[in-house]
Structures are given as structure tokens and as C-alpha cells.
Design a protein around this motif. Structure first.
Motif, short mmCIF file in Angstrom:
data_model
loop_
_atom_site.label_atom_id
_atom_site.label_comp_id
_atom_site.label_asym_id
_atom_site.label_seq_id
_atom_site.Cartn_x
_atom_site.Cartn_y
_atom_site.Cartn_z
N LEU A 249 0.81 -1.21 0.00
CA LEU A 249 0.00 0.00 0.00
C LEU A 249 0.85 1.27 0.00
CD1 LEU A 249 -2.73 -1.09 2.57
CD2 LEU A 249 -3.03 -0.76 0.11
N LEU A 250 2.05 1.20 0.54
CA LEU A 250 2.91 2.38 0.64
C LEU A 250 3.79 2.61 -0.58
CD1 LEU A 250 4.02 2.16 4.36
CD2 LEU A 250 2.75 4.01 3.31
N ALA A 251 4.14 1.56 -1.29
CA ALA A 251 5.10 1.68 -2.40
C ALA A 251 4.47 2.43 -3.57
CB ALA A 251 5.56 0.31 -2.84
N LYS A 252 5.11 3.51 -4.00
CA LYS A 252 4.62 4.32 -5.11
C LYS A 252 5.66 4.47 -6.22
CE LYS A 252 0.70 5.31 -3.19
NZ LYS A 252 -0.46 4.56 -3.55
N THR A 253 6.90 4.77 -5.86
CA THR A 253 7.93 4.99 -6.87
C THR A 253 8.49 3.65 -7.35
OG1 THR A 253 9.73 5.11 -5.26
CG2 THR A 253 8.57 7.17 -5.76
N PRO A 254 9.14 3.64 -8.51
CA PRO A 254 9.72 2.37 -9.01
C PRO A 254 10.74 1.76 -8.05
CG PRO A 254 9.65 4.00 -10.76
CD PRO A 254 9.22 4.71 -9.51
N ARG A 255 11.52 2.59 -7.38
CA ARG A 255 12.50 2.07 -6.42
C ARG A 255 11.81 1.40 -5.24
NH1 ARG A 255 15.48 3.94 -1.78
NH2 ARG A 255 17.49 2.91 -1.73
N GLU A 256 10.77 2.04 -4.73
CA GLU A 256 10.03 1.47 -3.62
C GLU A 256 9.36 0.16 -4.02
OE1 GLU A 256 7.35 4.59 -2.55
OE2 GLU A 256 8.90 5.80 -1.59
N ILE A 257 8.81 0.12 -5.22
CA ILE A 257 8.14 -1.09 -5.70
C ILE A 257 9.15 -2.23 -5.83
CG2 ILE A 257 6.93 -2.09 -7.68
CD1 ILE A 257 5.57 0.67 -8.02
N LYS A 258 10.35 -1.91 -6.32
CA LYS A 258 11.39 -2.93 -6.44
C LYS A 258 11.78 -3.48 -5.07
CE LYS A 258 16.07 -3.69 -7.98
NZ LYS A 258 17.37 -3.07 -8.10
N LEU A 259 11.96 -2.58 -4.09
CA LEU A 259 12.29 -3.01 -2.74
C LEU A 259 11.19 -3.86 -2.12
CD1 LEU A 259 13.86 0.29 -1.35
CD2 LEU A 259 15.06 -1.84 -1.80
N VAL A 260 9.95 -3.47 -2.37
CA VAL A 260 8.81 -4.23 -1.83
C VAL A 260 8.77 -5.62 -2.44
CG1 VAL A 260 6.30 -4.38 -1.86
CG2 VAL A 260 7.39 -2.29 -1.17
N ASN A 261 8.97 -5.72 -3.74
CA ASN A 261 8.93 -7.03 -4.39
C ASN A 261 10.01 -7.96 -3.85
OD1 ASN A 261 6.71 -6.37 -5.94
ND2 ASN A 261 7.94 -5.63 -7.65
N GLU A 262 11.21 -7.41 -3.62
CA GLU A 262 12.28 -8.22 -3.03
C GLU A 262 11.92 -8.66 -1.61
OE1 GLU A 262 15.85 -5.92 -3.19
OE2 GLU A 262 15.91 -5.93 -5.38
N LEU A 263 11.35 -7.75 -0.87
CA LEU A 263 10.97 -8.05 0.51
C LEU A 263 9.87 -9.11 0.55
CD1 LEU A 263 11.24 -7.29 3.52
CD2 LEU A 263 9.56 -5.50 3.11
N ILE A 264 8.90 -9.00 -0.31
CA ILE A 264 7.79 -9.96 -0.32
C ILE A 264 8.26 -11.34 -0.77
CG2 ILE A 264 5.59 -10.50 -1.46
CD1 ILE A 264 4.97 -7.49 -1.29
N GLU A 265 9.21 -11.38 -1.69
CA GLU A 265 9.79 -12.67 -2.09
C GLU A 265 10.43 -13.36 -0.90
OE1 GLU A 265 12.48 -12.90 -5.40
OE2 GLU A 265 11.14 -11.66 -6.62
N GLU A 266 11.15 -12.60 -0.09
CA GLU A 266 11.79 -13.16 1.10
C GLU A 266 10.74 -13.61 2.13
OE1 GLU A 266 15.09 -13.58 1.97
OE2 GLU A 266 15.64 -13.06 -0.09
N LEU A 267 9.63 -12.89 2.19
CA LEU A 267 8.61 -13.21 3.19
C LEU A 267 7.75 -14.43 2.81
CD1 LEU A 267 7.38 -9.64 4.11
CD2 LEU A 267 8.58 -11.23 5.60
N ASP A 268 7.81 -14.85 1.56
CA ASP A 268 6.98 -15.98 1.12
C ASP A 268 7.27 -17.25 1.90
OD1 ASP A 268 5.38 -14.68 -0.64
OD2 ASP A 268 6.58 -15.16 -2.42
N LYS A 269 8.47 -17.42 2.38
CA LYS A 269 8.78 -18.65 3.13
C LYS A 269 8.14 -18.65 4.52
CE LYS A 269 13.30 -16.98 4.61
NZ LYS A 269 14.73 -17.18 4.51
N TYR A 270 7.62 -17.50 4.96
CA TYR A 270 6.94 -17.42 6.25
C TYR A 270 5.42 -17.52 6.12
CZ TYR A 270 11.48 -15.92 7.87
OH TYR A 270 12.81 -15.87 8.15
N LYS A 271 4.93 -17.49 4.91
CA LYS A 271 3.50 -17.57 4.65
C LYS A 271 3.14 -18.99 4.22
CE LYS A 271 3.30 -12.92 2.68
NZ LYS A 271 2.93 -12.22 1.46
N TYR A 272 1.88 -19.26 4.24
CA TYR A 272 1.30 -20.50 3.68
C TYR A 272 1.80 -21.77 4.36
CZ TYR A 272 1.06 -16.94 0.03
OH TYR A 272 0.92 -15.77 -0.65
#
Length: 97
Positions: free
Chosen positions: A49-72
Motif C-alpha cells: 500500500l505504501l510503495a509508489k515509486t519504481p525504487r520502492e516497488i522494487k524493494l517491496v517485491n524483493e521483501l515480499i519474495e523473502e517473506l513468502d517462506k513465512y506464509k502459507y
């Protein structure tokens, strides 16, 4: 004239909408890392919800990839320091007014 001014100022204060970005940032800052699964979902939600700029979106995508091992999964380990470091980098890159 003074009464009209007071009424006008109070109406302006009531109409002011809360800044959702500040609320999301506050929620990210106050995440409790004791429950890793819940933390992973909250970080994913608010960071998207917070990511707006391309840099922020890139950082969020990397972060979410790392968090996938804690979900599901039923049982998960504690969130490691690498993810916490990426979260702090993301939060420093945010531009919230």
C-alpha cells in the motif's frame, strides 16, 4: 463575525481526512515480530500500500519474495535479520508527509 469564523474553522478541522500513508507507516513501525506468520502478512499488506515509486516497488517485491517462506505454512521460524534489514531500508526510502 467571530462566531462565523469559529464555525468555519471547526468545520474545516472536522473535514480534514486522515493521511492513510502515515497510518500504514505507523503500522509497519509497530509490527510485533514474535508471531512470524502474522508479521509477514502485515509487512506484505502495508508495504504494498505504501510503495509508489519504481525504487520502492522494487524493494517491496524483493521483501515480499523473502517473506513468502513465512506464509502459507503451519509452522514457521522467526523472521531473520536479513528481512528486518530490508524492511528498514524500505521504510527509509519512503516519502510520507
Amino acid at each position: 463575525l467571530l462566531i462565523i469564523l469559529i464555525v468555519f474553522v471547526t468545520r474545516m478541522i472536522k473535514r480534514k481526512k486522515p493521511n492513510k500513508r502515515k497510518e500504514y507507516l505507523s503500522n509497519l513501525k509497530n509490527i510485533d515480530f514474535t508471531n512470524s506468520k502474522k508479521s509477514a502478512y502485515e509487512i506484505s499488506k502495508y508495504s504494498r500500500l505504501l510503495a509508489k515509486t519504481p525504487r520502492e516497488i522494487k524493494l517491496v517485491n524483493e521483501l515480499i519474495e523473502e517473506l513468502d517462506k513465512y506464509k502459507y505454512k503451519k509452522e514457521v521460524d522467526k523472521i531473520d535479520d536479513n528481512i528486518k534489514a530490508k524492511l528498514s531500508i524500505f521504510m527509509e526510502s519512503l516519502d510520507v508527509w
